[in-house]
Design an enzyme around this catalytic site. Sequence first.
Site, PDB file in Angstrom:
ATOM      1  N   LYS A  52       0.870  -1.165   0.000  1.00 48.96           N
ATOM      2  CA  LYS A  52       0.000   0.000   0.000  1.00 48.96           C
ATOM      3  C   LYS A  52       0.909   1.217   0.000  1.00 48.96           C
ATOM      4  O   LYS A  52       1.593   1.497   0.987  1.00 48.96           O
ATOM      5  CB  LYS A  52      -0.914   0.007   1.220  1.00 48.96           C
ATOM      6  CG  LYS A  52      -1.868   1.193   1.203  1.00 48.96           C
ATOM      7  CD  LYS A  52      -2.620   1.338   2.519  1.00 48.96           C
ATOM      8  CE  LYS A  52      -3.401   2.651   2.496  1.00 48.96           C
ATOM      9  NZ  LYS A  52      -3.957   2.987   3.829  1.00 48.96           N
ATOM     10  N   GLY A  73      -8.445   9.591   9.111  1.00 51.48           N
ATOM     11  CA  GLY A  73      -8.852   9.760  10.494  1.00 51.48           C
ATOM     12  C   GLY A  73      -9.865  10.855  10.751  1.00 51.48           C
ATOM     13  O   GLY A  73     -10.214  11.121  11.905  1.00 51.48           O
ATOM     14  N   ALA A 113      -9.633   5.795   3.556  1.00 54.03           N
ATOM     15  CA  ALA A 113      -9.484   6.953   4.449  1.00 54.03           C
ATOM     16  C   ALA A 113     -10.741   7.807   4.531  1.00 54.03           C
ATOM     17  O   ALA A 113     -11.411   8.054   3.529  1.00 54.03           O
ATOM     18  CB  ALA A 113      -8.307   7.839   4.042  1.00 54.03           C
ATOM     19  N   GLY A 114     -11.037   8.223   5.765  1.00 55.78           N
ATOM     20  CA  GLY A 114     -12.085   9.190   6.003  1.00 55.78           C
ATOM     21  C   GLY A 114     -13.448   8.634   6.350  1.00 55.78           C
ATOM     22  O   GLY A 114     -14.343   9.397   6.722  1.00 55.78           O
ATOM     23  N   ASN A 155      -9.879   1.759   9.384  1.00 55.53           N
ATOM     24  CA  ASN A 155      -9.001   1.651  10.547  1.00 55.53           C
ATOM     25  C   ASN A 155      -9.531   2.487  11.703  1.00 55.53           C
ATOM     26  O   ASN A 155     -10.136   1.977  12.634  1.00 55.53           O
ATOM     27  CB  ASN A 155      -7.563   2.027  10.212  1.00 55.53           C
ATOM     28  CG  ASN A 155      -6.562   1.565  11.259  1.00 55.53           C
ATOM     29  OD1 ASN A 155      -5.358   1.592  11.069  1.00 55.53           O
ATOM     30  ND2 ASN A 155      -7.031   1.098  12.412  1.00 55.53           N
ATOM     31  N   SER A 156      -9.376   3.806  11.609  1.00 57.29           N
ATOM     32  CA  SER A 156      -9.742   4.669  12.731  1.00 57.29           C
ATOM     33  C   SER A 156     -11.189   4.491  13.163  1.00 57.29           C
ATOM     34  O   SER A 156     -11.491   4.467  14.363  1.00 57.29           O
ATOM     35  CB  SER A 156      -9.501   6.139  12.365  1.00 57.29           C
ATOM     36  OG  SER A 156      -8.143   6.359  12.054  1.00 57.29           O
TER      37      SER A 156
END
Length: 270
Positions: A105, A166, A193-194, A215-216
């Site tokens: 990645k 995040g 992301a996001g 993830n976050s």
Amino acid sequence: MQQVKQSKSVWEIGGKKLKSRILIGSALYPSPAIMKEAIVASGAEVVTLSLRRQSAGDDAGERFFEIIASLGVHLLPNTAGCHSAKEAITTAQMAREMFGTNWIKLEVIGDTYTLQPDPFATLEAARELIAQGFEVFPYMSDDLVLASRLVESGVKILMPWGSPIGSGMGLMNPYNLKTLRERFRDIALIVDAGLGKPSHAVEAMEMGYDGVLLNSAVALAHDPVKMAQAFSHGVTAGRLGYEAGMMPKRSLASPSTPTIGTPFWHQDQG
């Protein structure tokens, strides 16, 4: 924890066949045990991890990698924390040697405040890594021209952000993301992301995206395991909706039961 069953259809990315359309990160969890349980609950078959997370030579690092290996998932090492093409290429080479995979990645950060990727360094690194035999998963903005240049360089997977890493803001530019999906029909597209809540994942999957990377949103939830399950359901719902074919929007109401040909019963006034 029993994992949630997602769509039964098999899809392919990077030469590997998968059933789950969730890719999940391994950072920020309250503990390794919760990380493991959340990954299992998500049903993910691909887990991302960073060489910069901790030293692979210390005891904590060894235990962390053992936990990930015990899950039987595909590893997707990343170049998180890199700020130049050279740095990212070196990190990718180390990851291939350490984990025995040509998957990488690619992250090359251009702005430390928004963590927006550097498009020029990303393209430079992608070209070199492809020449070295890597399967590159580039983290990128939702820029159409950058996507075109990456595909021209040999990239077979694009990972545009929904919003900054995040941030939990969801899909900031749905038009741009839809344009990428329409333009690159034969390229695997993952929203990376996001994403902050399951409905964001539903929206991405309803657009026809092949998957999402989380993830976050999971790791920082009050209950990461339940949130992983929620996202799993969301991804499944969005994908099934896309495959089923959603009704178009209309400017006028349309009754579900038409009045023409419908019998009416009249009360006898006699």
